[in-house]
Design a protein around this motif. Structure first.
Motif, short mmCIF file in Angstrom:
data_model
loop_
_atom_site.label_atom_id
_atom_site.label_comp_id
_atom_site.label_asym_id
_atom_site.label_seq_id
_atom_site.Cartn_x
_atom_site.Cartn_y
_atom_site.Cartn_z
N LEU A 1 9.20 9.86 4.32
CA LEU A 1 8.57 8.54 4.22
C LEU A 1 9.61 7.46 4.48
O LEU A 1 10.76 7.61 4.07
CB LEU A 1 7.98 8.32 2.82
CG LEU A 1 6.78 9.15 2.41
CD1 LEU A 1 6.44 8.88 0.94
CD2 LEU A 1 5.57 8.85 3.29
N PRO A 2 9.22 6.38 5.17
CA PRO A 2 7.89 6.10 5.71
C PRO A 2 7.70 6.67 7.10
O PRO A 2 8.67 6.95 7.81
CB PRO A 2 7.88 4.57 5.74
CG PRO A 2 9.32 4.21 6.02
CD PRO A 2 10.14 5.23 5.29
N ARG B 1 1.72 6.64 7.54
CA ARG B 1 1.73 6.56 6.07
C ARG B 1 3.00 5.86 5.63
O ARG B 1 4.09 6.43 5.66
CB ARG B 1 1.67 7.97 5.47
CG ARG B 1 1.45 7.96 3.97
CD ARG B 1 0.00 7.66 3.62
NE ARG B 1 -0.19 7.45 2.21
CZ ARG B 1 -1.34 7.65 1.57
NH1 ARG B 1 -2.40 8.06 2.23
NH2 ARG B 1 -1.44 7.42 0.28
N ARG B 2 2.88 4.63 5.20
CA ARG B 2 4.05 3.83 4.83
C ARG B 2 4.49 4.10 3.40
O ARG B 2 5.65 3.86 3.07
CB ARG B 2 3.74 2.34 4.99
CG ARG B 2 3.19 1.94 6.35
CD ARG B 2 4.06 2.35 7.50
NE ARG B 2 5.38 1.75 7.46
CZ ARG B 2 6.35 2.01 8.33
NH1 ARG B 2 6.16 2.91 9.28
NH2 ARG B 2 7.51 1.41 8.22
N ARG B 3 3.59 4.61 2.56
CA ARG B 3 3.97 4.83 1.17
C ARG B 3 2.96 5.75 0.51
O ARG B 3 1.83 5.91 0.99
CB ARG B 3 4.06 3.51 0.41
CG ARG B 3 2.80 2.71 0.41
CD ARG B 3 3.01 1.27 -0.03
NE ARG B 3 1.77 0.51 -0.01
CZ ARG B 3 1.24 -0.03 1.07
NH1 ARG B 3 1.86 0.10 2.24
NH2 ARG B 3 0.11 -0.71 1.02
N PHE C 1 6.07 4.99 -3.95
CA PHE C 1 7.13 5.64 -3.17
C PHE C 1 7.10 5.11 -1.74
O PHE C 1 6.15 5.36 -1.00
CB PHE C 1 6.95 7.15 -3.16
CG PHE C 1 7.18 7.82 -4.48
CD1 PHE C 1 8.35 8.51 -4.74
CD2 PHE C 1 6.21 7.79 -5.47
CE1 PHE C 1 8.57 9.14 -5.96
CE2 PHE C 1 6.41 8.41 -6.70
CZ PHE C 1 7.58 9.09 -6.94
N VAL C 2 8.14 4.41 -1.33
CA VAL C 2 8.18 3.84 0.02
C VAL C 2 9.23 4.52 0.90
O VAL C 2 9.32 4.21 2.09
CB VAL C 2 8.46 2.32 -0.04
CG1 VAL C 2 7.31 1.59 -0.70
CG2 VAL C 2 9.78 2.02 -0.74
N ILE D 1 11.60 3.38 -4.75
CA ILE D 1 10.35 3.00 -5.39
C ILE D 1 10.22 1.48 -5.30
O ILE D 1 11.12 0.75 -5.74
CB ILE D 1 10.34 3.44 -6.86
CG1 ILE D 1 10.46 4.97 -6.95
CG2 ILE D 1 9.08 2.95 -7.56
CD1 ILE D 1 10.78 5.45 -8.34
N ALA D 2 9.12 1.01 -4.74
CA ALA D 2 8.89 -0.43 -4.67
C ALA D 2 8.55 -0.94 -6.07
O ALA D 2 7.74 -0.35 -6.79
CB ALA D 2 7.75 -0.74 -3.72
N ASN E 1 -1.26 2.57 -6.38
CA ASN E 1 -0.97 1.75 -5.20
C ASN E 1 -0.61 0.34 -5.66
O ASN E 1 -1.41 -0.31 -6.34
CB ASN E 1 -2.21 1.72 -4.29
CG ASN E 1 -1.95 1.02 -2.98
OD1 ASN E 1 -1.17 0.07 -2.90
ND2 ASN E 1 -2.61 1.48 -1.93
N ARG F 1 3.94 -3.56 1.10
CA ARG F 1 5.38 -3.75 1.01
C ARG F 1 5.97 -3.70 2.42
O ARG F 1 5.50 -2.95 3.28
CB ARG F 1 6.05 -2.67 0.15
CG ARG F 1 5.79 -2.80 -1.35
CD ARG F 1 6.35 -4.10 -1.90
NE ARG F 1 6.19 -4.23 -3.35
CZ ARG F 1 5.13 -4.73 -3.93
NH1 ARG F 1 4.08 -5.11 -3.21
NH2 ARG F 1 5.08 -4.86 -5.26
N VAL G 1 13.42 -3.93 0.61
CA VAL G 1 11.99 -3.74 0.44
C VAL G 1 11.46 -4.94 -0.33
O VAL G 1 12.06 -5.35 -1.33
CB VAL G 1 11.68 -2.45 -0.35
CG1 VAL G 1 10.19 -2.36 -0.68
CG2 VAL G 1 12.12 -1.22 0.43
#
Length: 312
Positions: free
Chosen positions: A24-25, A29-31, A35-36, A123-124, A243, A247, A254
């Motif tokens: 990822l990313p 699927r960006r996240r 989890f980014v 993690i965002a 969700n 981001r 981020v």
């Protein structure tokens, strides 16, 4: 309808004897929940005298988690923290409004040589925590809950699952599990986490009748929590959570707004120009090198072979 939304293959890059797989990313699927960023680091063998040297670099509005299966690394940051991480332990670094850190192979491991393998994630942070004060927390392996489930041995790294709770700080609803599962095990994924995924570090599993091989992440449809049926002895990372909204990512930054990313870029340039004295970012104590923004002149030091290792 399939419970699997997407299967993501790792994109491996050889950085001179050191392999990193980015999961990822990806464009589709960006996240997954908060989890980014998800990287598998190694496995890699370092001969005596060799190691990783990721020069100081900045982060904002996120938290990073480093977790190793084998080997060790030294973390140093602008808060003055210096911490060696070893297998089963957790390094949680909260960037918040801004932090700088480096990751290097320590003197003892460099002298002896080592086998290194682990996972690094970003993690965002939720909107109300993006600009909190930076912090660092280390947790020993023995602090994390370990338990049996469906014939597998699970260690809860972050969040809550199966009536267990990790002591590691969480900023939004989240789950992150390391599972060691023999062939024949069947792991029912924890419910109530919204978005879930499973990454097969080694071995092979099946989810909703679909095979998932080593080096691949199965991302499940929102609200789905299928049973993972283990077809060969496997090491699996289970991850997910609520969700937290859009981001944006730019290099090591981020944020929930593109304007914040631009500010972070400007702050890093200003810190380099100001020699890291009374500037937005500082260097970790004892460090005199840094990584420039992509495309900027590299005046921080001659780049090392592993310099663009996407470690956290």
């Amino acid at each position: 309808m399939s419970q699997i939304d997407l299967i993501i293959p790792g994109r491996k890059k050889d950085l001179g004897g050191f392999a990193v797989a980015r999961i990822l990313p990806v464009a589709k699927r960006r996240r997954v929940g908060p989890f980014v960023f998800f990287d598998e680091m190694g496995p890699a063998d370092f001969a005596p005298g060799k190691g990783i040297d990721v020069r100081p670099h900045p982060h904002v509005c996120l938290a990073t988690v480093t977790y190793l299966f084998e080997g060790e690394m030294d973390h140093a940051d602008s808060l003055g923290v210096h911490q060696t991480i070893r297998p089963g332990e957790v390094n949680l670094m909260t960037a918040g409004r801004g932090i700088t850190h480096s990751e290097r192979t320590g003197p003892a491991a460099r002298k002896a040589g080592q086998h290194l393998h682990g996972i690094q994630i970003w993690i965002a942070l939720p909107g109300d925590a993006e600009e909190i004060e930076p912090a660092f927390h280390h947790h020993a392996a023995g602090e994390l809950p370990e338990f049996e489930r469906g014939g597998a041995r699970l260690r809860l790294i972050l969040g809550t699952a199966y009536e267990h709770r990790s002591p590691v700080k969480a900023y939004s609803p989240i789950v992150y599990i390391h599972a060691e599962a023999p062939a024949g095990a069947a792991i029912d994924l924890p419910r109530g986490h919204g978005e879930l995924a499973a990454y097969v570090v080694s071995g092979a599993i099946e989810a909703d009748g679909e095979p998932v091989s080593s080096g691949h992440m199965a991302v499940f449809a929102t609200g789905e929590a299928p049973v993972l049926r283990v077809r060969a002895d496997s090491r699996i990372m289970i991850l997910g959570g609520a969700n937290i909204g859009e981001r944006y990512l730019d290099w090591n930054f981020v944020a929930s707004s593109k304007a914040r990313l631009e500010q972070a870029r400007a702050d890093w340039r200003a810190s380099i120009a100001g020699g890291f004295r009374d500037t937005p970012f500082a260097l970790p104590p004892g460090e005199s090198e840094w990584i420039p923004l992509p495309g900027d002149a590299d005046t921080g030091a001659p780049p090392e072979p592993t310099e663009d290792c996407p470690t956290s």
